[in-house]
Design a protein around this motif. Structure first.
Motif, PDB file in Angstrom:
ATOM      1  N   LYS A 172       0.830  -1.203   0.000  1.00  0.00           N
ATOM      2  CA  LYS A 172       0.000   0.000   0.000  1.00  0.00           C
ATOM      3  C   LYS A 172       0.870   1.262   0.000  1.00  0.00           C
ATOM      4  O   LYS A 172       0.506   2.278  -0.601  1.00  0.00           O
ATOM      5  N   ALA A 173       2.023   1.189   0.681  1.00  0.00           N
ATOM      6  CA  ALA A 173       2.925   2.331   0.755  1.00  0.00           C
ATOM      7  C   ALA A 173       3.857   2.420  -0.441  1.00  0.00           C
ATOM      8  O   ALA A 173       4.607   3.387  -0.567  1.00  0.00           O
ATOM      9  N   ARG A 174       3.827   1.391  -1.291  1.00  0.00           N
ATOM     10  CA  ARG A 174       4.711   1.315  -2.455  1.00  0.00           C
ATOM     11  C   ARG A 174       6.168   1.468  -2.049  1.00  0.00           C
ATOM     12  O   ARG A 174       6.954   2.201  -2.668  1.00  0.00           O
ATOM     13  N   VAL A 242       8.263   7.299   3.714  1.00  0.00           N
ATOM     14  CA  VAL A 242       7.148   6.397   4.025  1.00  0.00           C
ATOM     15  C   VAL A 242       6.999   6.299   5.530  1.00  0.00           C
ATOM     16  O   VAL A 242       7.992   6.133   6.248  1.00  0.00           O
ATOM     17  N   ARG A 265       4.280   8.893   1.696  1.00  0.00           N
ATOM     18  CA  ARG A 265       3.121   8.004   1.829  1.00  0.00           C
ATOM     19  C   ARG A 265       2.985   7.553   3.279  1.00  0.00           C
ATOM     20  O   ARG A 265       3.968   7.157   3.905  1.00  0.00           O
ATOM     21  N   GLU A 289       0.176  11.254   0.800  1.00  0.00           N
ATOM     22  CA  GLU A 289      -0.862  10.246   0.578  1.00  0.00           C
ATOM     23  C   GLU A 289      -1.067   9.504   1.897  1.00  0.00           C
ATOM     24  O   GLU A 289      -0.109   9.025   2.484  1.00  0.00           O
ATOM     25  N   THR A 291      -3.492   6.546   3.863  1.00  0.00           N
ATOM     26  CA  THR A 291      -4.494   5.497   3.707  1.00  0.00           C
ATOM     27  C   THR A 291      -4.501   4.578   4.923  1.00  0.00           C
ATOM     28  O   THR A 291      -3.498   4.448   5.629  1.00  0.00           O
TER      29      THR A 291
END
Length: 349
Positions: A172-174, A242, A265, A289, A291
């Motif tokens: 999800k965090a790439r 991240v 992220r 970002e 999430t």
């Protein structure tokens, strides 16, 4: 209904540790389940204890999920297939498997889109009213009993479940080569997330906590460690690309978000309060970002490969081992022993 099995090896009844209410756990005899169509019967040989199990034990509920009838806890499980229900290849009997604890409906929009972790009809082990794996035998859908190689121990196979949480969060965090990752909270998920982020190519991983023993485990996982009781995170001068938030503590979450660099992220993993104070100006001005993450989907093959290759080690997580009759000790050891990280129950003992 017929099954393929080594019938002489399967008893009629089994032991199960059953929760009847907050701090009311009893060892009981229950019938061994018969695997239905598409199911396999697994002799459970290792079950990790999770924070959710402890929460149900202490409080009898997590949010809207309330223990209203006797419940078997445990969802981090592995064992050996001993019987196959109708429609299952009988050659699966005897295979060692890791159990993915959620069985989705397979027909809703989320399932059809591949997001089966968001299936509204999900049946998840040890989530009321679905019984879990603190027992000697468990019937599960064949698609969610993943074959594991001989190089993985049974405990490794059970702990593929928390590793899957970390794999899903890193996806999800790439997380990619060159990333600087901040992980808040050095509990079991934070520790496996540190190893997973490294395996995904992160060039630097910093783990924060206040427990010295867990910070040492973070260092052993190849991460840097920061004791935030001595050096507050804002004073550390670390600007991650991240953030994997594993503490679930609202104040920690807000503070950590403020350190994330531009276009960073943020993935929220820890389960804490229903609301957090969000540093909105940081999110907007740095185009962060953000999430949430909920369980996982399609992660077991990756998790197995990470452990088989040696990129991720899970054995250092296990701090305590118990037999099924000692399940209550497994659920309370963390409150009594500062060195406790992950207690594993061996139901066949």
């Amino acid at each position: 209904m017929t099954t393929t099995s080594a019938k002489a090896e399967i008893p009629a009844t089994m032991r199960a540790a059953v929760l009847h209410g907050p701090e009311r756990l009893t060892l009981e005899e229950r019938p061994v389940p018969t695997p239905g169509p598409g199911e396999v019967l697994v002799r459970v040989e290792a079950v990790g204890t999770c924070g959710s199990d402890v929460h149900y034990y202490r409080h009898g509920r997590i949010g809207d999920f309330v223990v209203r009838e006797p419940l078997v806890l445990g969802h981090e499980a592995a064992g050996t297939v001993v019987a196959c229900g109708p429609g299952v290849d009988p050659r699966r009997t005897g295979r060692r498997v890791a159990i993915e604890p959620g069985t989705p409906c397979g027909a809703c929009g989320e399932c059809r889109a591949g997001r089966y972790n968001l299936c509204p009809g999900m049946r998840f082990l040890a989530t009321p009213p679905v019984d879990g794996a603190f027992c000697e035998y468990l019937a599960v859908h064949q698609d969610f009993a993943h074959d594991v190689p001989d190089s993985l121990s049974t405990e490794d196979a059970a702990l593929l479940e928390p590793l899957s949480v970390a794999v899903w969060a890193c996806r999800k965090a790439r997380v990619a080569p060159g990333d600087r990752v901040l992980i808040t909270g050095a509990g079991p998920i934070g520790l496996v997330a540190a190893r997973t982020a490294r395996a995904f190519g992160a060039r630097e991983v910093l783990v924060t906590d206040v427990v010295p023993h867990r910070l040492e485990l973070a260092r052993a996982a190849g991460a840097s460690a920061l004791d935030v009781s001595r050096t507050p995170l804002p004073d550390a001068g670390y600007t991650p690309t991240v953030l994997l938030e594993c503490s679930g503590v609202p104040a920690v979450t807000g503070e950590a978000i403020r350190t994330v660099g531009r276009a960073g992220r943020v993935v929220l993993i820890g389960m804490g309060g229903d609301e957090i104070p969000l540093p909105l100006s940081r999110v907007q001005n740095h185009e962060l970002e953000l999430t949430g993450t909920f369980r996982y989907a399609h992660t077991w093959p990756t998790a197995i490969a990470l452990v088989e290759s040696g990129a991720v080690r899970l054995d250092s997580l296990v701090s305590h081992r118990y037999g099924l009759a000692e399940a209550e000790h497994a659920l309370t050891v963390a409150a009594k022993d500062a060195t406790a990280v992950k207690a594993v129950i061996h139901p066949q003992r």
